[in-house]
Design a protein around this motif. Structure first.
Motif, PDB file in Angstrom:
ATOM      1  N   ALA A 110      -2.172   2.363  -0.066  1.00 30.28           N
ATOM      2  CA  ALA A 110      -2.329   2.570   1.375  1.00 30.28           C
ATOM      3  C   ALA A 110      -3.795   2.790   1.751  1.00 30.28           C
ATOM      4  O   ALA A 110      -4.267   2.277   2.776  1.00 30.28           O
ATOM      5  CB  ALA A 110      -1.479   3.761   1.825  1.00 30.28           C
ATOM      6  N   ALA A 111      -4.525   3.543   0.915  1.00 26.06           N
ATOM      7  CA  ALA A 111      -5.939   3.789   1.199  1.00 26.06           C
ATOM      8  C   ALA A 111      -6.761   2.510   1.102  1.00 26.06           C
ATOM      9  O   ALA A 111      -7.657   2.260   1.915  1.00 26.06           O
ATOM     10  CB  ALA A 111      -6.478   4.845   0.237  1.00 26.06           C
ATOM     11  N   LEU A 112      -6.462   1.684   0.116  1.00 22.97           N
ATOM     12  CA  LEU A 112      -7.162   0.406  -0.018  1.00 22.97           C
ATOM     13  C   LEU A 112      -6.846  -0.512   1.166  1.00 22.97           C
ATOM     14  O   LEU A 112      -7.734  -1.184   1.703  1.00 22.97           O
ATOM     15  CB  LEU A 112      -6.769  -0.281  -1.325  1.00 22.97           C
ATOM     16  N   ALA A 113      -5.582  -0.528   1.585  1.00 21.11           N
ATOM     17  CA  ALA A 113      -5.185  -1.374   2.706  1.00 21.11           C
ATOM     18  C   ALA A 113      -5.847  -0.919   3.998  1.00 21.11           C
ATOM     19  O   ALA A 113      -6.217  -1.744   4.846  1.00 21.11           O
ATOM     20  CB  ALA A 113      -3.668  -1.369   2.852  1.00 21.11           C
ATOM     21  N   ALA A 114      -6.014   0.394   4.165  1.00 21.55           N
ATOM     22  CA  ALA A 114      -6.652   0.909   5.372  1.00 21.55           C
ATOM     23  C   ALA A 114      -8.139   0.580   5.409  1.00 21.55           C
ATOM     24  O   ALA A 114      -8.695   0.264   6.458  1.00 21.55           O
ATOM     25  CB  ALA A 114      -6.437   2.418   5.467  1.00 21.55           C
ATOM     26  N   LYS A 115      -8.790   0.654   4.254  1.00 21.93           N
ATOM     27  CA  LYS A 115     -10.232   0.398   4.189  1.00 21.93           C
ATOM     28  C   LYS A 115     -10.551  -1.087   4.160  1.00 21.93           C
ATOM     29  O   LYS A 115     -11.590  -1.534   4.650  1.00 21.93           O
ATOM     30  CB  LYS A 115     -10.836   1.090   2.966  1.00 21.93           C
TER      31      LYS A 115
END
Length: 365
Positions: free
Chosen positions: A172-177
């Motif tokens: 999720a963090a990678l997708a957000a960034k």
């Protein structure tokens, strides 16, 4: 190209991809890349039985002609249908400086597959601020994040290290960034999701979008903050010794010295090949300050002589790396009766400023 920061698991993935393609009847040629000579990855991939060329002295982006020449040598020798290239783990901007030049200048010879960038999950959790732990300075992290920005496929490697909740948090963090990026989670060790990833590489083509912006001053400063050491040593003993125990002890000793010096390890990889008994090789890795050395491939038998290759990258002055290796090797050798270790070639340095041979904003002229 299979990219990613130092210690992300690129070489293991390259070996698995090469086997996957070979089993499907395709001839494969591998190209490794490093800032220096005596690359452990080349030794490992050749030991696995694959035709491999090594490009030393700078990243593909600065040695583009050498990359093409390496492909031509492989073509002349074994006529590969697929080339797998593993760039230096501290380099970025590979789409504009390697993929697009290949498409523009040699489009009749090469089809460029989607560019995969691997991330070590524990390192990524720390870089993205999801978990505490050792990391790198801001300018080194600039390179790390730029690698992900230019990826066609972001691949969370070693996903077996995370439970489902932590893996989903990282995804999720990678997708957000990095929105609109495809994110895969794989484990080369366990074979998890490898076929799905390899199918996308072998059937797709690299996206043709405007090249990302790169501040080469920051990029060069980030590279210059990393110390680099490549070396060899000849081991010999009057009585046979345990090579696996030696490798783990040496890796641990170097790691401890670097930790004491305040240096963050990016990757320490060593191979040990016995002088007798061809076909044997041991490999040990350290990818973080707080992770015990991992013996990825053991010898499982004693030896009396062998060739050691040491590749070390850490955020520290090169002299700190040199001292850690020399002192660590001397200290560990004392613990093995009759063992002698003679250092051979040893180079330690900071990478030079990246100066690309070509840099194209788009894939088409």
């Amino acid at each position: 190209m299979i990219g990613g920061f130092l210690g992300a698991g690129k070489t293991t993935a390259v070996g698995k991809l090469a086997r996957y393609l070979s089993e499907r009847g395709l001839r494969v040629g591998l190209i490794t890349n490093d800032q220096g000579r005596n690359l452990a990855d080349t030794t490992l991939l050749r030991w696995l039985g694959y035709a491999t060329e090594e490009i030393a002295g700078g990243c593909f982006c600065c040695r583009f002609d050498s990359l093409v020449e390496a492909a031509q040598r492989l073509r002349d020798r074994s006529q590969p249908q697929v080339f797998i290239a593993e760039p230096v783990g501290s380099c970025t901007d590979l789409v504009a400086t390697v993929a697009y030049p290949l498409r523009r200048l040699y489009g009749e010879s090469f089809t460029v597959a989607p560019v995969s960038v691997l991330v070590d999950p524990i390192r990524a959790l720390r870089v993205l601020g999801l978990e505490p732990g050792g990391s790198f300075s801001e300018k080194v992290l600039y390179i790390y994040l730029k690698q992900l920005e230019e990826a066609d496929l972001i691949v969370i490697s070693k996903c077996d290290l995370l439970d489902p909740a932590r893996l989903e948090s990282l995804r999720a963090a990678l997708a957000a960034k990095f929105p609109h990026k495809e994110i895969l989670a794989v484990s080369a060790r366990r074979g998890t999701n490898l076929e799905a990833w390899f199918e996308q590489i072998s059937s797709g083509t690299q996206e043709a979008a405007a090249a990302m912006a790169v501040d080469y001053t920051v990029y060069a400063d980030g590279e210059a903050r990393l110390g680099w050491l490549n070396g060899t040593a000849r081991l010999s003993a009057a009585t046979a010794f345990d090579g696996d125990r030696f490798l783990k002890a040496l890796a641990g000793g170097i790691q401890t010295r670097l930790r004491t010096a305040g240096a963050e390890v990016a990757h320490l990889k060593m191979t040990l090949a016995p002088a007798s008994g061809p076909g044997k090789l041991a490999v040990v890795n350290v990818v973080r300050n707080d992770l015990a050395p991992e013996l990825g491939i053991p010898l499982n038998q004693p030896l009396e002589a062998g060739q050691l290759i040491i590749n070390l990258r850490a955020e520290a002055a090169p002299e700190v790396l040199e001292a850690a290796v020399r002192d660590g090797l001397a200290a560990v050798t004392v613990g093995f009766s009759t063992l002698k270790a003679g250092l051979g070639q040893l180079e330690y340095f900071r990478p030079a400023k990246p100066t690309p041979t070509h840099r194209f904003q788009t894939a088409a002229a």
